[in-house]
Design a protein around this motif. Structure first.
Motif, PDB file in Angstrom:
ATOM      1  N   GLY A 221       0.808  -1.201   0.000  1.00 49.96           N
ATOM      2  CA  GLY A 221       0.000   0.000   0.000  1.00 49.96           C
ATOM      3  C   GLY A 221       0.844   1.254   0.000  1.00 49.96           C
ATOM      4  N   PRO A 222       0.216   2.404  -0.059  1.00 47.31           N
ATOM      5  CA  PRO A 222       0.938   3.677  -0.087  1.00 47.31           C
ATOM      6  C   PRO A 222       1.780   3.865   1.175  1.00 47.31           C
ATOM      7  CG  PRO A 222      -1.391   3.965  -0.634  1.00 47.31           C
ATOM      8  CD  PRO A 222      -1.247   2.577  -0.121  1.00 47.31           C
ATOM      9  N   GLU A 287      -3.896  -1.038  -3.002  1.00 49.69           N
ATOM     10  CA  GLU A 287      -3.400  -0.049  -3.972  1.00 49.69           C
ATOM     11  C   GLU A 287      -1.967  -0.348  -4.444  1.00 49.69           C
ATOM     12  OE1 GLU A 287      -5.651   1.767  -5.172  1.00 49.69           O
ATOM     13  OE2 GLU A 287      -7.137   1.520  -3.581  1.00 49.69           O
ATOM     14  N   GLY A 288      -1.509   0.460  -5.394  1.00 55.14           N
ATOM     15  CA  GLY A 288      -0.206   0.233  -6.015  1.00 55.14           C
ATOM     16  C   GLY A 288       0.952   0.756  -5.187  1.00 55.14           C
ATOM     17  N   HIS A 289       2.155   0.497  -5.686  1.00 57.01           N
ATOM     18  CA  HIS A 289       3.394   0.938  -5.038  1.00 57.01           C
ATOM     19  C   HIS A 289       4.501   0.921  -6.093  1.00 57.01           C
ATOM     20  CE1 HIS A 289       4.229  -3.371  -4.968  1.00 57.01           C
ATOM     21  NE2 HIS A 289       3.103  -3.552  -4.301  1.00 57.01           N
ATOM     22  N   PRO A 290       5.658   1.485  -5.791  1.00 57.93           N
ATOM     23  CA  PRO A 290       6.726   1.583  -6.814  1.00 57.93           C
ATOM     24  C   PRO A 290       7.236   0.242  -7.332  1.00 57.93           C
ATOM     25  CG  PRO A 290       7.140   3.102  -5.015  1.00 57.93           C
ATOM     26  CD  PRO A 290       5.998   2.233  -4.575  1.00 57.93           C
ATOM     27  N   PRO A 295      10.711  -6.545 -10.808  1.00 56.37           N
ATOM     28  CA  PRO A 295      11.378  -7.619 -10.057  1.00 56.37           C
ATOM     29  C   PRO A 295      11.528  -7.301  -8.569  1.00 56.37           C
ATOM     30  CG  PRO A 295      12.510  -7.217 -12.135  1.00 56.37           C
ATOM     31  CD  PRO A 295      11.499  -6.125 -11.982  1.00 56.37           C
ATOM     32  N   SER A 296      11.401  -6.044  -8.195  1.00 55.04           N
ATOM     33  CA  SER A 296      11.577  -5.637  -6.799  1.00 55.04           C
ATOM     34  C   SER A 296      10.358  -5.898  -5.914  1.00 55.04           C
ATOM     35  CB  SER A 296      11.936  -4.154  -6.738  1.00 55.04           C
ATOM     36  OG  SER A 296      11.027  -3.377  -7.510  1.00 55.04           O
ATOM     37  N   LYS A 301       9.319  -7.149   1.518  1.00 54.22           N
ATOM     38  CA  LYS A 301       8.673  -5.840   1.571  1.00 54.22           C
ATOM     39  C   LYS A 301       7.202  -5.907   1.990  1.00 54.22           C
ATOM     40  CE  LYS A 301      11.818  -3.966  -1.887  1.00 54.22           C
ATOM     41  NZ  LYS A 301      11.960  -3.413  -3.250  1.00 54.22           N
ATOM     42  N   ILE A 302       6.701  -7.106   2.215  1.00 55.48           N
ATOM     43  CA  ILE A 302       5.307  -7.276   2.612  1.00 55.48           C
ATOM     44  C   ILE A 302       5.113  -6.889   4.070  1.00 55.48           C
ATOM     45  CG2 ILE A 302       3.446  -8.964   2.914  1.00 55.48           C
ATOM     46  CD1 ILE A 302       3.997  -8.331   0.003  1.00 55.48           C
ATOM     47  N   ASP A 303       4.018  -6.203   4.359  1.00 53.11           N
ATOM     48  CA  ASP A 303       3.607  -5.911   5.738  1.00 53.11           C
ATOM     49  C   ASP A 303       2.743  -7.081   6.197  1.00 53.11           C
ATOM     50  OD1 ASP A 303       2.390  -5.060   8.083  1.00 53.11           O
ATOM     51  OD2 ASP A 303       2.096  -3.013   7.403  1.00 53.11           O
TER      52      ASP A 303
END
Length: 327
Positions: A221-222, A287-290, A295-296, A301-303
């Motif tokens: 998420g943002p 929602e989206g994210h960078p 591949p990143s 990076k998951i909460d």
């Protein structure tokens, strides 16, 4: 033994109270089975380099399907593998749900065998609800410099982990639902929602499906709104919004839902073929994210706390979809 009207009413009230307590106990038993550690394990496995980005119809995709199938089998559920052919038609992929593909196959166009993994818990009535998420992703891109594997942790290993834990929780509750609950892990979403479209076209009891719940990217998420969760649902079913508001208050979730009711919900995910048939939709999304479609998008990076809370609140919604008289 003769019984007065008052005594008979007392017996009925006692019976209803007992049934309500039993149902609540079953609900809580399933709820307690949902945990952060299993969310981590599912996402980490599906998003590992060894699955090569889970491109539909490739070895990595088949490995992902096998993992999902084994998970559901271990829950003692009825598991069905729904195989179908996808064929390249210009820049698009199509299946027999879109058109007659025999000429494309005969012409030697690239084709792949895709596979939906479907499990179910039989219900009391001849009605059903479907709970789904796609397990495929973008695979490997050898033209990239550096990391070439699209791991797809948020998109959509996160959603798969929710479906798997909810399936196990519903089974662990020990309760037979009013409606049959169908858990579906779709293939080919990234190629044009192929798996869900194929299912809707070929499932012979679509007229008995009362609702579809979708998960697509629920682990991030943002950055400026870390607790944000978009809760999209069919506007004609306002109870869906009331349920989440009640559960947020009763269970004290730290999520910050954005409630969005819409008439058709034809967004870019597996809800599309269901919405087009007029089936009510519930869709969880953060929602989206960078790292979207890069591949990143990796498991680190998951909460996982957020992912687990969304899974829990969605389990409570699943319970209602399966058991409420109407909505």
């Amino acid at each position: 033994m003769e019984m007065s009207v008052r005594e008979f009413a007392g017996v009925l009230i006692g019976l209803f109270v007992s049934m309500a307590i039993q149902a609540q106990t079953s609900l809580e038993c399933g709820y307690r089975s949902i945990n952060e550690q299993d969310a981590r394990e599912v996402v980490s496995l599906l998003a590992s380099d060894s699955l090569q980005g889970r491109d539909a119809g490739t070895e990595g995709g088949r490995m992902a399907a096998e993992f999902v199938s084994h998970f559901l089998n271990d829950c003692n559920m009825i598991v069905i593998e729904q195989s179908f052919t996808a064929v390249k038609n210009g820049n698009n992929w199509v299946t027999e749900a879109d058109m007659d593909i025999s000429e494309l196959v005969a012409a030697g166009n690239e084709s792949r065998t895709l596979k939906n993994i479907v499990a179910l818990i039989p219900g009391i009535e001849k009605r059903a609800v479907v709970i789904g998420a796609h397990y495929d992703h973008l695979g490997i891109d050898t033209t990239l410099i550096g990391d070439q594997c699209f791991n797809g942790a948020d998109d959509n290993a996160s959603g798969v982990s929710a479906v798997l834990q909810i399936a196990r929780a519903m089974k662990a509750s020990g309760a037979k639902p009013r409606r049959t609950v169908i858990f579906a892990l779709w293939d080919g979403e990234e190629k044009g929602v192929l798996g869900s479209k194929y299912f809707v076209k070929n499932f012979p009891y679509m007229q008995n499906v009362d609702a579809y719940m979708n998960f697509d990217m629920i682990g991030r998420g943002p950055e400026e709104k870390p607790l944000h969760m978009s809760y999209l649902y069919t506007a004609g079913n306002p109870l869906f919004g009331e349920w989440l508001r009640a559960d947020m208050e009763n269970y004290g979730f730290s999520l910050e839902p954005f409630y969005k009711a819409s008439e058709n919900l034809l967004g870019g995910s597996d809800n599309i073929p269901f919405a087009r048939t007029g089936i009510p939709i519930v869709w969880y999304h953060t929602e989206g994210h960078p790292d979207y479609h890069r591949p990143s998008d990796t498991a680190d990076k998951i909460d996982y706390g957020k992912l687990t809370d969304i899974t829990r609140v969605a389990y409570l919604c699943t319970w209602r979809l399966a058991n409420e008289l109407s909505y």
